[in-house]
Design a protein around this motif. Structure first.
Motif, PDB file in Angstrom:
ATOM      1  N   LEU A  84       0.801  -1.217   0.000  1.00 45.53           N
ATOM      2  CA  LEU A  84       0.000   0.000   0.000  1.00 45.53           C
ATOM      3  C   LEU A  84       0.837   1.271   0.000  1.00 45.53           C
ATOM      4  O   LEU A  84       0.357   2.348   0.336  1.00 45.53           O
ATOM      5  CB  LEU A  84      -0.982   0.013   1.190  1.00 45.53           C
ATOM      6  N   GLN A  85       2.117   1.129  -0.390  1.00 45.87           N
ATOM      7  CA  GLN A  85       3.008   2.277  -0.522  1.00 45.87           C
ATOM      8  C   GLN A  85       2.740   2.972  -1.854  1.00 45.87           C
ATOM      9  O   GLN A  85       2.626   2.325  -2.896  1.00 45.87           O
ATOM     10  CB  GLN A  85       4.467   1.802  -0.477  1.00 45.87           C
ATOM     11  N   THR A  86       2.625   4.289  -1.814  1.00 47.27           N
ATOM     12  CA  THR A  86       2.443   5.055  -3.044  1.00 47.27           C
ATOM     13  C   THR A  86       3.796   5.295  -3.704  1.00 47.27           C
ATOM     14  O   THR A  86       4.833   4.835  -3.224  1.00 47.27           O
ATOM     15  CB  THR A  86       1.776   6.412  -2.748  1.00 47.27           C
ATOM     16  N   SER A  87       3.777   6.050  -4.795  1.00 46.69           N
ATOM     17  CA  SER A  87       5.029   6.359  -5.491  1.00 46.69           C
ATOM     18  C   SER A  87       5.845   7.434  -4.785  1.00 46.69           C
ATOM     19  O   SER A  87       6.942   7.764  -5.226  1.00 46.69           O
ATOM     20  CB  SER A  87       4.729   6.802  -6.925  1.00 46.69           C
ATOM     21  N   ALA A  88       5.332   7.990  -3.693  1.00 45.90           N
ATOM     22  CA  ALA A  88       6.076   8.965  -2.891  1.00 45.90           C
ATOM     23  C   ALA A  88       6.568   8.283  -1.617  1.00 45.90           C
ATOM     24  O   ALA A  88       5.789   7.631  -0.907  1.00 45.90           O
ATOM     25  CB  ALA A  88       5.203  10.167  -2.549  1.00 45.90           C
ATOM     26  N   ARG A  89       7.821   8.429  -1.322  1.00 47.74           N
ATOM     27  CA  ARG A  89       8.419   7.768  -0.161  1.00 47.74           C
ATOM     28  C   ARG A  89       7.725   8.202   1.129  1.00 47.74           C
ATOM     29  O   ARG A  89       7.508   9.381   1.372  1.00 47.74           O
ATOM     30  CB  ARG A  89       9.911   8.114  -0.086  1.00 47.74           C
ATOM     31  N   GLY A  90       7.359   7.204   1.938  1.00 54.28           N
ATOM     32  CA  GLY A  90       6.758   7.478   3.231  1.00 54.28           C
ATOM     33  C   GLY A  90       5.276   7.770   3.200  1.00 54.28           C
ATOM     34  O   GLY A  90       4.680   8.042   4.243  1.00 54.28           O
ATOM     35  N   VAL A  91       4.666   7.714   2.019  1.00 58.73           N
ATOM     36  CA  VAL A  91       3.232   7.999   1.895  1.00 58.73           C
ATOM     37  C   VAL A  91       2.503   6.726   1.459  1.00 58.73           C
ATOM     38  O   VAL A  91       2.879   6.102   0.454  1.00 58.73           O
ATOM     39  CB  VAL A  91       2.960   9.136   0.896  1.00 58.73           C
ATOM     40  N   PHE A  92       1.459   6.375   2.191  1.00 59.59           N
ATOM     41  CA  PHE A  92       0.686   5.166   1.929  1.00 59.59           C
ATOM     42  C   PHE A  92      -0.771   5.558   1.678  1.00 59.59           C
ATOM     43  O   PHE A  92      -1.208   6.644   2.051  1.00 59.59           O
ATOM     44  CB  PHE A  92       0.765   4.212   3.123  1.00 59.59           C
ATOM     45  N   ALA A  93      -1.517   4.662   1.037  1.00 55.72           N
ATOM     46  CA  ALA A  93      -2.943   4.890   0.788  1.00 55.72           C
ATOM     47  C   ALA A  93      -3.737   3.684   1.264  1.00 55.72           C
ATOM     48  O   ALA A  93      -3.229   2.549   1.257  1.00 55.72           O
ATOM     49  CB  ALA A  93      -3.208   5.154  -0.695  1.00 55.72           C
ATOM     50  N   ALA A  94      -4.987   3.927   1.662  1.00 50.80           N
ATOM     51  CA  ALA A  94      -5.802   2.847   2.228  1.00 50.80           C
ATOM     52  C   ALA A  94      -7.261   3.024   1.869  1.00 50.80           C
ATOM     53  O   ALA A  94      -7.720   4.113   1.520  1.00 50.80           O
ATOM     54  CB  ALA A  94      -5.638   2.830   3.754  1.00 50.80           C
ATOM     55  N   GLY A  95      -8.000   1.928   1.976  1.00 51.17           N
ATOM     56  CA  GLY A  95      -9.451   1.965   1.811  1.00 51.17           C
ATOM     57  C   GLY A  95      -9.892   2.190   0.387  1.00 51.17           C
ATOM     58  O   GLY A  95      -9.301   1.657  -0.567  1.00 51.17           O
ATOM     59  N   ASP A  96     -10.923   3.006   0.209  1.00 53.01           N
ATOM     60  CA  ASP A  96     -11.539   3.187  -1.103  1.00 53.01           C
ATOM     61  C   ASP A  96     -10.633   3.905  -2.102  1.00 53.01           C
ATOM     62  O   ASP A  96     -10.923   3.900  -3.300  1.00 53.01           O
ATOM     63  CB  ASP A  96     -12.846   3.973  -0.969  1.00 53.01           C
ATOM     64  N   LEU A  97      -9.566   4.521  -1.638  1.00 55.33           N
ATOM     65  CA  LEU A  97      -8.610   5.135  -2.571  1.00 55.33           C
ATOM     66  C   LEU A  97      -7.861   4.085  -3.370  1.00 55.33           C
ATOM     67  O   LEU A  97      -7.336   4.375  -4.448  1.00 55.33           O
ATOM     68  CB  LEU A  97      -7.585   5.993  -1.811  1.00 55.33           C
ATOM     69  N   VAL A  98      -7.788   2.873  -2.845  1.00 62.59           N
ATOM     70  CA  VAL A  98      -7.043   1.787  -3.472  1.00 62.59           C
ATOM     71  C   VAL A  98      -8.017   0.920  -4.263  1.00 62.59           C
ATOM     72  O   VAL A  98      -9.063   0.508  -3.754  1.00 62.59           O
ATOM     73  CB  VAL A  98      -6.318   0.937  -2.412  1.00 62.59           C
ATOM     74  N   SER A  99      -7.680   0.642  -5.507  1.00 61.12           N
ATOM     75  CA  SER A  99      -8.553  -0.141  -6.376  1.00 61.12           C
ATOM     76  C   SER A  99      -8.933  -1.467  -5.729  1.00 61.12           C
ATOM     77  O   SER A  99      -8.084  -2.188  -5.195  1.00 61.12           O
ATOM     78  CB  SER A  99      -7.852  -0.398  -7.718  1.00 61.12           C
ATOM     79  N   GLY A 100     -10.218  -1.788  -5.784  1.00 56.19           N
ATOM     80  CA  GLY A 100     -10.722  -3.012  -5.182  1.00 56.19           C
ATOM     81  C   GLY A 100     -12.110  -2.769  -4.622  1.00 56.19           C
ATOM     82  O   GLY A 100     -12.701  -1.708  -4.829  1.00 56.19           O
TER      83      GLY A 100
END
Length: 467
Positions: free
Chosen positions: A293-309
């Motif tokens: 769940l790591q984004t393309s920016a170091r130290g930044v993660f995404a969760a929940g409905d922002l993530v495809s699925g």
């Protein structure tokens, strides 16, 4: 290194607050940033109030058939304002509990609009007002918002589910656009509350992600209760004039009192600084992440409905807890390595009447060699008790097994089957074979016996069904 927090979270919905609570348990200093109330869409505009309205609809449906059980009851009207106050009471109680829990864990709540800012050497940050809160890690969990298809949403005659939960009087007629989970739940709810409902879906069936046979059962049951279901139909426009909405479809027009646009939700990834901070966004609006769940920016993660699925509150909880544990490990606060739950192992439920619940692969997804068993709830004592005399039981429990191997799918349709799907999630998530669990004794009479019966059939020893 001078940082304000170990972890800053943008979004206080299911994923965000679960991440905050677990991170605080693990000893991280946490900021939870959201201009809206704690709990987000699920608590205030989604899961909880919708299911409260559905419970009111179930009460009315039960009263309507009370005489069949030998109980005298008089069916009157529905006071929508009172139903809304009942739903608000549930929300208020849960919100109060959540607020107290967040406070007790020492989490800093910043009730402002936040925008992500890039790492300046002290870690990524979230800007609120004129201040930037730097953290060792940032989790973006801003959820999703309704898709409107460009229709003129006015919140009074043409609305999304957000506004539909706030109505103070029920329409006589309603058109529901969208045969997914949200649309089906509102159609089921409103018809049981006495509204004449037309349900429009552009594809050839309701709930396209579910087993086709279960979708057909659902459609037949809704139609029996008076829902006018129009499949393979596209809406080309809508105009509200006075107390009427004219909905344009391919073959004509439909006049109605209210149009609910319920065609899904889009990730709320725009306008919060993601692309400016170097985060890749897919054409669908989803944040691009790796297997952690790591984004393309170091130290930044995404969760929940922002993530495809699948867009599920409990998937958000799972993402949030996973990220809290991962970030704690990366920051040297935990020795354990967390595992991210697979989307295919996460159960889904549509709380219509009948309910549809599933986890894992459908029969088609499992392939031609899969073993499939259907146990019809006509043979289940508890299911029969829940039905009014003379009503035909149409529920089905389906188990899908890899040839000679583990159970890979559990699919249910029927009254109250949502209470069974957690057992299905255990079977699928633990990759159990029918032989592994054939010895588990289920209570009688209970709906859970349907899973036991289907499982026995997979082992070649069906009891209450023809083999």
């Amino acid at each position: 290194m001078n940082r304000d927090f170990d972890l800053a979270i943008l979004g206080a919905g299911s994923a965000g607050y679960a991440c905050a609570l677990r991170a605080a348990q693990l000893g991280l200093s946490v900021a939870l940033i959201d201009e809206g109330p704690l709990g987000g869409t699920c608590l205030h505009r989604g899961c909880i109030p919708t299911k409260a309205w559905l419970q009111a609809a179930k009460v009315r449906r039960t009263v309507a058939k009370a005489s069949a059980f030998g109980v005298d009851a008089q069916l009157g009207g529905v006071e929508a304002g009172q139903v809304g106050r009942y739903a608000d009471g549930v929300v208020k109680s849960l919100h109060k509990g959540l607020t107290g829990l967040i406070s007790s864990r020492g989490i800093t709540v910043i009730p402002e609009r936040g925008v992500l800012t890039a790492d300046d050497g002290r870690g990524p940050g979230i800007e609120t007002g004129g201040r930037t809160h730097r953290a060792g890690a940032v989790v973006i969990a801003t959820g999703a918002s309704p898709i409107t298809l460009g229709l003129p949403i006015d919140g009074e005659r043409i609305m999304t589910s957000d506004q539909a939960l706030r109505i103070t009087s029920l329409p006589t007629r309603a058109v529901v656009l969208g045969g997914g989970v949200i649309g089906v739940e509102f159609a089921s709810m409103w018809v049981d509350l006495g509204v004449a409902v037309t349900l429009i879906e552009a594809t050839d069936r309701l709930l396209p992600a579910e087993e086709p046979g279960h979708s057909r059962i659902l459609a037949k049951e809704l139609a029996k209760r008076g829902v006018d279901i129009r499949l393979g139909t596209a809406v080309t426009g809508a105009v509200a004039t006075g107390d009427c909405v004219t909905v344009s479809v391919e073959d004509g027009e439909i006049d109605t009192d209210l149009l609910l646009v319920a065609v899904g939700r889009r990730p709320a990834s725009a306008g919060i600084g993601l692309e400016e901070a170097g985060i890749a966004i897919a054409s669908t609006g989803h944040v691009v992440v790796d297997d952690r769940l790591q984004t393309s920016a170091r130290g930044v993660f995404a969760a929940g409905d922002l993530v495809s699925g699948p867009q599920l509150a409990h998937r958000g909880y799972a993402h949030g807890m996973y990220l809290a544990e991962l970030i704690a490990q990366l920051q040297g606060r935990s020795d354990s390595t967390p595992a991210l739950p697979r989307d295919s192992d996460i159960a889904r439920v549509t709380y219509s009447s009948p309910q549809v619940a599933s986890v894992g692969l459908t029969a088609a997804q499992a392939g031609p060699d899969a073993e499939v068993v259907d146990y019809h709830l006509t043979g289940n004592g508890r299911a029969q008790i829940l039905r009014a005399p003379g009503e035909r039981e149409t529920g089905v429990a389906r188990l899908v097994r890899r040839a000679g191997g583990e159970i890979v799918g559990v699919h249910l349709v029927g009254e109250d089957v949502s209470e069974l799907i957690s057992e299905g999630a255990l079977l699928v998530g633990w990759q159990a074979t029918p032989e592994d669990v054939a010895g588990i004794v289920h209570p009688h009479p209970s709906l859970s016996e349907s899973i036991a019966e289907a499982n026995w059939a997979l082992t070649g020893r069906a009891l209450h069904m023809h083999s």
